[in-house]
Design a protein around this motif. Structure first.
Motif, PDB file in Angstrom:
ATOM      1  N   VAL A 253      -2.875  48.141   6.835  1.00  0.00           N
ATOM      2  CA  VAL A 253      -4.042  47.700   6.958  1.00  0.00           C
ATOM      3  C   VAL A 253      -4.324  46.236   6.608  1.00  0.00           C
ATOM      4  O   VAL A 253      -3.577  46.022   5.461  1.00  0.00           O
ATOM      5  N   PRO A 254      -5.092  45.311   6.917  1.00  0.00           N
ATOM      6  CA  PRO A 254      -5.195  44.042   6.528  1.00  0.00           C
ATOM      7  C   PRO A 254      -5.487  44.370   4.894  1.00  0.00           C
ATOM      8  O   PRO A 254      -6.507  44.983   4.509  1.00  0.00           O
ATOM      9  N   LYS A 255      -5.272  43.250   4.271  1.00  0.00           N
ATOM     10  CA  LYS A 255      -5.598  43.070   2.756  1.00  0.00           C
ATOM     11  C   LYS A 255      -6.892  43.154   2.369  1.00  0.00           C
ATOM     12  O   LYS A 255      -7.465  43.858   1.439  1.00  0.00           O
ATOM     13  N   GLU A 256      -7.714  42.360   3.209  1.00  0.00           N
ATOM     14  CA  GLU A 256      -9.150  42.328   2.875  1.00  0.00           C
ATOM     15  C   GLU A 256      -9.822  43.570   2.921  1.00  0.00           C
ATOM     16  O   GLU A 256     -10.987  43.797   2.252  1.00  0.00           O
ATOM     17  N   TRP A 257      -9.380  44.541   3.661  1.00  0.00           N
ATOM     18  CA  TRP A 257     -10.030  45.650   3.774  1.00  0.00           C
ATOM     19  C   TRP A 257      -9.581  46.807   2.494  1.00  0.00           C
ATOM     20  O   TRP A 257     -10.502  47.457   1.861  1.00  0.00           O
ATOM     21  N   ILE A 258      -8.219  46.610   1.912  1.00  0.00           N
ATOM     22  CA  ILE A 258      -7.777  47.344   0.978  1.00  0.00           C
ATOM     23  C   ILE A 258      -8.619  46.923  -0.517  1.00  0.00           C
ATOM     24  O   ILE A 258      -8.821  47.591  -1.297  1.00  0.00           O
ATOM     25  N   ASP A 259      -8.792  45.649  -0.269  1.00  0.00           N
ATOM     26  CA  ASP A 259      -9.450  45.021  -1.722  1.00  0.00           C
ATOM     27  C   ASP A 259     -10.964  45.557  -1.871  1.00  0.00           C
ATOM     28  O   ASP A 259     -11.482  45.745  -3.100  1.00  0.00           O
ATOM     29  N   LYS A 260     -11.626  46.219  -0.792  1.00  0.00           N
ATOM     30  CA  LYS A 260     -13.004  46.903  -0.860  1.00  0.00           C
ATOM     31  C   LYS A 260     -12.803  47.975  -1.970  1.00  0.00           C
ATOM     32  O   LYS A 260     -13.777  48.335  -2.525  1.00  0.00           O
ATOM     33  N   TYR A 261     -11.692  48.769  -2.000  1.00  0.00           N
ATOM     34  CA  TYR A 261     -11.696  49.927  -2.680  1.00  0.00           C
ATOM     35  C   TYR A 261     -10.930  49.758  -3.947  1.00  0.00           C
ATOM     36  O   TYR A 261     -10.537  50.836  -4.614  1.00  0.00           O
ATOM     37  N   LYS A 262     -10.481  48.403  -4.447  1.00  0.00           N
ATOM     38  CA  LYS A 262      -9.942  48.347  -5.641  1.00  0.00           C
ATOM     39  C   LYS A 262     -10.833  49.003  -6.831  1.00  0.00           C
ATOM     40  O   LYS A 262     -11.673  48.908  -7.146  1.00  0.00           O
ATOM     41  N   GLY A 263      -9.650  49.650  -7.385  1.00  0.00           N
ATOM     42  CA  GLY A 263     -10.333  50.503  -8.839  1.00  0.00           C
ATOM     43  C   GLY A 263     -11.256  51.655  -8.284  1.00  0.00           C
ATOM     44  O   GLY A 263     -11.455  52.372  -9.629  1.00  0.00           O
ATOM     45  N   LYS A 264     -11.369  51.959  -7.354  1.00  0.00           N
ATOM     46  CA  LYS A 264     -12.319  52.958  -6.871  1.00  0.00           C
ATOM     47  C   LYS A 264     -11.569  54.407  -7.100  1.00  0.00           C
ATOM     48  O   LYS A 264     -12.164  55.630  -6.687  1.00  0.00           O
ATOM     49  N   PHE A 265     -10.290  54.494  -7.166  1.00  0.00           N
ATOM     50  CA  PHE A 265      -9.724  55.988  -7.387  1.00  0.00           C
ATOM     51  C   PHE A 265      -8.864  56.074  -8.609  1.00  0.00           C
ATOM     52  O   PHE A 265      -7.917  56.862  -8.840  1.00  0.00           O
ATOM     53  N   ALA A 266      -9.368  55.260  -9.615  1.00  0.00           N
ATOM     54  CA  ALA A 266      -8.812  55.363 -10.889  1.00  0.00           C
ATOM     55  C   ALA A 266      -8.992  56.601 -11.721  1.00  0.00           C
ATOM     56  O   ALA A 266      -8.310  57.036 -12.616  1.00  0.00           O
ATOM     57  N   HIS A 267      -9.873  57.334 -11.136  1.00  0.00           N
ATOM     58  CA  HIS A 267     -10.260  58.935 -11.701  1.00  0.00           C
ATOM     59  C   HIS A 267      -9.498  59.961 -11.150  1.00  0.00           C
ATOM     60  O   HIS A 267      -9.550  61.115 -11.912  1.00  0.00           O
ATOM     61  N   GLY A 268      -8.605  59.526 -10.271  1.00  0.00           N
ATOM     62  CA  GLY A 268      -7.459  60.634  -9.776  1.00  0.00           C
ATOM     63  C   GLY A 268      -7.961  61.565  -9.020  1.00  0.00           C
ATOM     64  O   GLY A 268      -9.226  61.445  -8.541  1.00  0.00           O
ATOM     65  N   TRP A 269      -7.246  62.444  -8.414  1.00  0.00           N
ATOM     66  CA  TRP A 269      -7.386  63.201  -7.402  1.00  0.00           C
ATOM     67  C   TRP A 269      -7.968  64.577  -7.747  1.00  0.00           C
ATOM     68  O   TRP A 269      -8.804  64.978  -6.864  1.00  0.00           O
ATOM     69  N   ASP A 270      -7.984  65.079  -8.903  1.00  0.00           N
ATOM     70  CA  ASP A 270      -8.686  66.422  -9.310  1.00  0.00           C
ATOM     71  C   ASP A 270     -10.365  65.916  -9.379  1.00  0.00           C
ATOM     72  O   ASP A 270     -11.038  66.697  -8.745  1.00  0.00           O
ATOM     73  N   LYS A 271     -10.538  64.498  -9.877  1.00  0.00           N
ATOM     74  CA  LYS A 271     -11.971  64.429 -10.045  1.00  0.00           C
ATOM     75  C   LYS A 271     -12.450  64.170  -8.726  1.00  0.00           C
ATOM     76  O   LYS A 271     -13.625  64.343  -8.377  1.00  0.00           O
ATOM     77  N   GLN A 272     -11.601  63.412  -7.782  1.00  0.00           N
ATOM     78  CA  GLN A 272     -12.007  62.970  -6.550  1.00  0.00           C
ATOM     79  C   GLN A 272     -12.643  64.357  -5.730  1.00  0.00           C
ATOM     80  O   GLN A 272     -13.621  64.508  -5.025  1.00  0.00           O
ATOM     81  N   ARG A 273     -11.966  65.389  -5.922  1.00  0.00           N
ATOM     82  CA  ARG A 273     -12.251  66.707  -5.292  1.00  0.00           C
ATOM     83  C   ARG A 273     -13.724  67.258  -5.580  1.00  0.00           C
ATOM     84  O   ARG A 273     -14.575  67.548  -4.879  1.00  0.00           O
ATOM     85  N   GLU A 274     -13.875  67.040  -6.929  1.00  0.00           N
ATOM     86  CA  GLU A 274     -15.200  67.357  -7.295  1.00  0.00           C
ATOM     87  C   GLU A 274     -16.326  66.578  -6.826  1.00  0.00           C
ATOM     88  O   GLU A 274     -17.531  66.950  -6.477  1.00  0.00           O
ATOM     89  N   ILE A 275     -16.168  65.306  -6.691  1.00  0.00           N
ATOM     90  CA  ILE A 275     -17.020  64.356  -6.191  1.00  0.00           C
ATOM     91  C   ILE A 275     -17.354  64.485  -4.823  1.00  0.00           C
ATOM     92  O   ILE A 275     -18.580  64.748  -4.514  1.00  0.00           O
ATOM     93  N   THR A 276     -16.357  64.824  -3.978  1.00  0.00           N
ATOM     94  CA  THR A 276     -16.343  65.042  -2.530  1.00  0.00           C
ATOM     95  C   THR A 276     -17.154  66.480  -2.309  1.00  0.00           C
ATOM     96  O   THR A 276     -17.891  66.497  -1.627  1.00  0.00           O
ATOM     97  N   PHE A 277     -16.921  67.501  -3.222  1.00  0.00           N
ATOM     98  CA  PHE A 277     -17.312  68.946  -2.966  1.00  0.00           C
ATOM     99  C   PHE A 277     -18.871  68.536  -3.330  1.00  0.00           C
ATOM    100  O   PHE A 277     -19.963  69.144  -2.509  1.00  0.00           O
ATOM    101  N   LYS A 278     -19.432  67.850  -4.239  1.00  0.00           N
ATOM    102  CA  LYS A 278     -20.870  67.640  -4.388  1.00  0.00           C
ATOM    103  C   LYS A 278     -21.523  67.162  -3.343  1.00  0.00           C
ATOM    104  O   LYS A 278     -22.619  67.432  -2.955  1.00  0.00           O
ATOM    105  N   ARG A 279     -20.837  65.992  -2.486  1.00  0.00           N
ATOM    106  CA  ARG A 279     -21.456  65.355  -1.467  1.00  0.00           C
ATOM    107  C   ARG A 279     -21.430  66.321  -0.415  1.00  0.00           C
ATOM    108  O   ARG A 279     -22.518  66.236   0.495  1.00  0.00           O
ATOM    109  N   GLN A 280     -20.352  66.926  -0.142  1.00  0.00           N
ATOM    110  CA  GLN A 280     -20.547  67.904   0.956  1.00  0.00           C
ATOM    111  C   GLN A 280     -21.563  68.927   1.128  1.00  0.00           C
ATOM    112  O   GLN A 280     -21.968  69.285   1.942  1.00  0.00           O
TER     113      GLN A 280
END
Length: 790
Positions: A253-280
């Motif tokens: 994917v072009p770099k400008e699209w990647i830059d939108k997400y810079k730093g947004k996954f520093a919490h890791g995959w375990d925490k991401q599941r909890e965040i997603t679960f709440k939104r779902q």
């Protein structure tokens, strides 16, 4: 629709022509001259356009429309105008899901028990579509629809993927599509793909430097096609199948699209599941009392990962999220291009042909071919960190880590390939049809499966399932139309029983209950010790109380488990699932698997201009000694360009001329490379250039010695210390006289690779056939090779 087509019998296809009966006059001006108008077949009055959009390798919890972290505003807009189906299912793998979607039958019923590359002689796994199960596109075309496919086609048997065909399994061959623009195979380089228009190989219209990206190109082509179709045939509905190949690896994917997400996954995959679960839960796409399933011990926790590697792990997920949002953007362009026609267009947006992919190893990959070759260890944390800024770009061929795949399948267990659990098979789906669906922004919880799409489309169009197609009696669809649920959220579900099986991971759904057993772990590509099938441990879940398969009731209710196990076996027999096959290496070898091969024997002769030859179209030179001999006509100014090349930037080999001298280049995964150059120029006029590779032996992927010859005389020698043992590429090919796609060697580009002389022939010999006392092939030897292939 004209009166001539109002009462036609659509159960026999093609619709039979009717002969003229009655008086035939001598003079057309005679008042008694009567002929009915020429019949131009159209579907029944009011039949909708149909647009099926299939996104690749997306977990239920990936996109924002189903609660995930990847921003998908166009998906959300489509859902707001239609329905979200929260319990829609696939087969857990790409080729099987696609063939099931396109035919309305279970994947084993249509020979697609796995991907085409591991087909066997067993009917459920042959990758050959029976002619008793005509594709939906064929039925629609023969009923008057315009049909087109854009993107990925991974349903062609591997021995039929060469430029020689046969093309009966290709989209425009027997697939029922009048137009095809896309690629044949499981994945493609988004920056520099191997493309076909119909059955003709073509080059991308732009280079990566000029801003090319495959998803954008496919969308441009789809928009042009639909605009032309509506401009020229406004009264004729269309069926478009848009399957871009995104977001399957490689993640590009072009770099400008990647830059939108810079730093947004520093919490890791375990925490991401909890965040997603709440939104779902907030969105209502899972039950209010749903339980977030725990991480399996085979999947490492984020905190267990090497801190030195974490920046690369974050980058992997940033790239994937950007790729998903980029795909959403281009789907939005396609939807906008429909204009007013969208009102009577039945749109299926299936967000994933299976769950998120765990094929990228526990740490992910910069070049996923490393894992496919059993060489994942070559990508050390230090190497991964050195490539941080290149992830997603044209020099990468990346895939994210298993932990991210698990997170993207929130709230379910497991991933792609694991058909036993919803993480592998439950894919968020949106259905949009303003003329046919009253509710806007609704949710549907009826159990559905990808085989339900075809009968839904036919019911919506008022077209019966055909009894006969092209003179062959047809077997019935195995799916259940979903039309009953479009305007009744509380309707009792009609698809009450569904088996699942993929790589011997198996399950059964029946009236709310599910029984499942996992047999194989996806990221273990080879050497995995398989348990006996009877030793597999089955789990039991009550879906009426347990949305996510979180509480195993097998010990509490063994009778129910046994009932469902028996039902799985009955369904397995009915639909060609047996015999179960967990062989690994054996299914890669065509002879052991029992599938045809294009190339037989130890020698193959190729000619200038031949190209786009898949690895299945060329003798396999891996893990053995081989030679490549070419007869050239070299101009006075000296030789320059590619003689023959296989693979590309991410693995392969090339024999070419540079500055007048012969050179052999072996590229290991784009990470290591070895070059051997001749000490003398190639003579002008007719001459032979030959390379011989003497394999060290002792296993797979070992090195060997290379010797170069001109007219039988040694002109160069060197070593290749390591080779690739299984596969060079999923999309790059073999070319004679030039190199298409990315290049094996940095010494040339695709545009400068054309050989400047004439190549009369190139011969590849393997093993003992590669040994030649005088290192020269005379005409008598060439005739022997040609005759041996008759």
């Amino acid at each position: 629709m004209s009166k001539a087509t109002a009462n036609i019998n659509r159960s026999v296809l093609p619709i039979p022509d009717h002969q003229q009966h009655g008086l035939v006059t001598y003079d057309a001006k005679d008042p008694d001259t009567r002929f009915p108008p020429i019949r131009d077949v159209r579907p029944p009055q009011g039949a909708p356009n149909v647009l099926v959009i299939l996104i690749d390798d997306v977990g239920y919890g990936a996109t924002s429309v189903f609660g995930g972290p990847c921003n998908t505003p166009n998906f959300e807009k489509l859902a707001a105008g239609g329905l979200r189906y929260a319990r829609f299912h696939t087969t857990a793998l790409c080729s099987p899901t696609r063939q099931a979607l396109l035919t309305g039958r279970n994947h084993h019923s249509v020979g697609m028990g796995g991907i085409t590359e591991i087909a066997t002689a067993a009917p459920g796994y042959s990758s050959v579509l029976p002619n008793t199960k005509a594709p939906l596109a064929m039925t629609l075309k023969l009923n008057g629809y315009s049909t087109a496919q854009f993107g990925k086609c991974h349903e062609v048997p591997v021995w039929q993927t060469s430029p020689a065909g046969p093309f009966t399994a290709w989209p425009t061959g027997g697939g029922g599509f009048e137009y095809f623009y896309g690629f044949i195979g499981g994945e493609n380089n988004q920056w520099d793909p191997a493309l076909y228009e119909g059955t003709v190989p073509i080059e991308p219209p732009k280079t990566p430097e000029e801003g090319y990206h495959l998803t954008e190109d496919l969308t441009d082509k789809a928009i042009s096609w639909v605009r032309q179709q509506k401009a020229l045939l406004p009264d004729k509905p269309f069926f478009m199948y848009f399957a871009p190949g995104a977001t399957h690896a490689p993640h590009h994917v072009p770099k400008e699209w990647i830059d939108k997400y810079k730093g947004k996954f520093a919490h890791g995959w375990d925490k991401q599941r909890e965040i997603t679960f709440k939104r779902q839960k907030e969105l209502g796409v899972i039950a209010a009392d749903a339980v977030l399933t725990p991480r399996h011990q085979e999947i490492p926790a984020w905190e267990e990962m090497d801190p030195k590697l974490k920046p690369a792990l974050e980058r992997e997920m940033e790239v994937y999220a950007a790729f998903m949002e980029h795909t959403d953007h281009h789907v939005g362009r396609l939807l906008d291009a429909l204009g007013p026609a969208i009102e009577n267009t039945l749109i299926y947006l299936i967000i994933g042909d299976n769950g998120a992919s765990a094929e990228g190893t526990l740490q992910g990959a910069f070049n996923e071919m490393a894992n496919f070759n059993g060489m994942a260890a070559i990508e050390t944390p230090e190497f991964m960190m050195s490539k941080l800024d290149e992830f997603g770009g044209e020099h990468s061929y990346g895939h994210y880590a298993v932990g991210w795949a698990w997170a993207m399948n929130s709230p379910y267990q497991w991933t792609k390939q694991v058909a036993s659990h919803w993480g592998g098979t439950r894919n968020g789906t949106i259905v949009h049809w303003p003329n046919g669906i009253k509710e806007k922004g609704g949710l549907r919880n009826q159990f559905c499966h990808v085989i339900d799409l075809a009968p839904t489309v036919l019911e919506a169009a008022g077209i019966p399932e055909p009894l006969s197609v092209n003179g062959v009696q047809q077997s019935p669809y195995e799916g259940t139309s979903m039309l009953y649920s479009f305007n009744d959220a509380k309707a009792d579900e009609r698809h009450q029983t569904q088996y699942f099986e993929m790589f011997c991971n198996r399950g059964i759904y029946h009236k709310g209950w599910s029984a499942v057993t996992k047999h194989r772990t996806p990221w273990m590509m080879g050497g995995q010790k398989m348990p006996a099938f009877d030793d597999d441990v089955w789990e039991l879940y009550d879906g009426s109380k347990d949305w996510t398969q979180s509480k195993d009731l097998s010990k509490e209710n063994p009778q129910k488990l046994h009932e469902l196990q028996r039902l799985w076996l009955i369904e397995a027999v009915k639909y060609n699932v047996l015999p179960l096959d967990d062989r690994q290496i054996e299914r890669i070898d065509p002879d052991q698997a029992g599938r045809p091969t294009l190339i037989k024997g130890n020698s193959q002769m190729l000619f200038e201009g031949m190209g786009r030859l898949s690895e299945n179209s060329v003798v396999n030179i891996k893990n053995k000694s081989f030679s490549v001999t070419s007869e050239l006509e070299v101009p006075e100014k000296g030789a320059e360009g590619v003689i023959i090349a296989q693979g590309g930037r991410f693995g392969g080999w090339s024999l070419y001329a540079r500055d007048g001298k012969a050179k052999f280049h072996y590229n290991v995964l784009g990470i290591k490379s070895f070059g051997i150059e001749a000490s003398k120029p190639i003579p002008s006029g007719k001459t032979q250039v030959r390379m011989e590779f003497a394999y060290d032996g002792g296993g797979m992927g070992k090195g060997g010695s290379v010797t170069l010859y001109c007219d039988g005389k040694e002109v160069g020698k060197g070593r290749v210390e390591q080779t690739q043992g299984f596969i060079f590429s999923a999309d790059e090919t073999t070319d004679v006289g030039r190199e298409t796609g990315t290049t094996v060697s940095p010494d040339y580009t695709a545009h400068t690779s054309k050989f400047n002389g004439k190549i009369n022939w190139v011969q590849i010999d393997l093993g003992e056939d590669a040994a030649d006392a005088d290192h020269f092939i005379d005409d008598e030897e060439r005739v022997r090779v040609i005759m041996a292939r008759q």
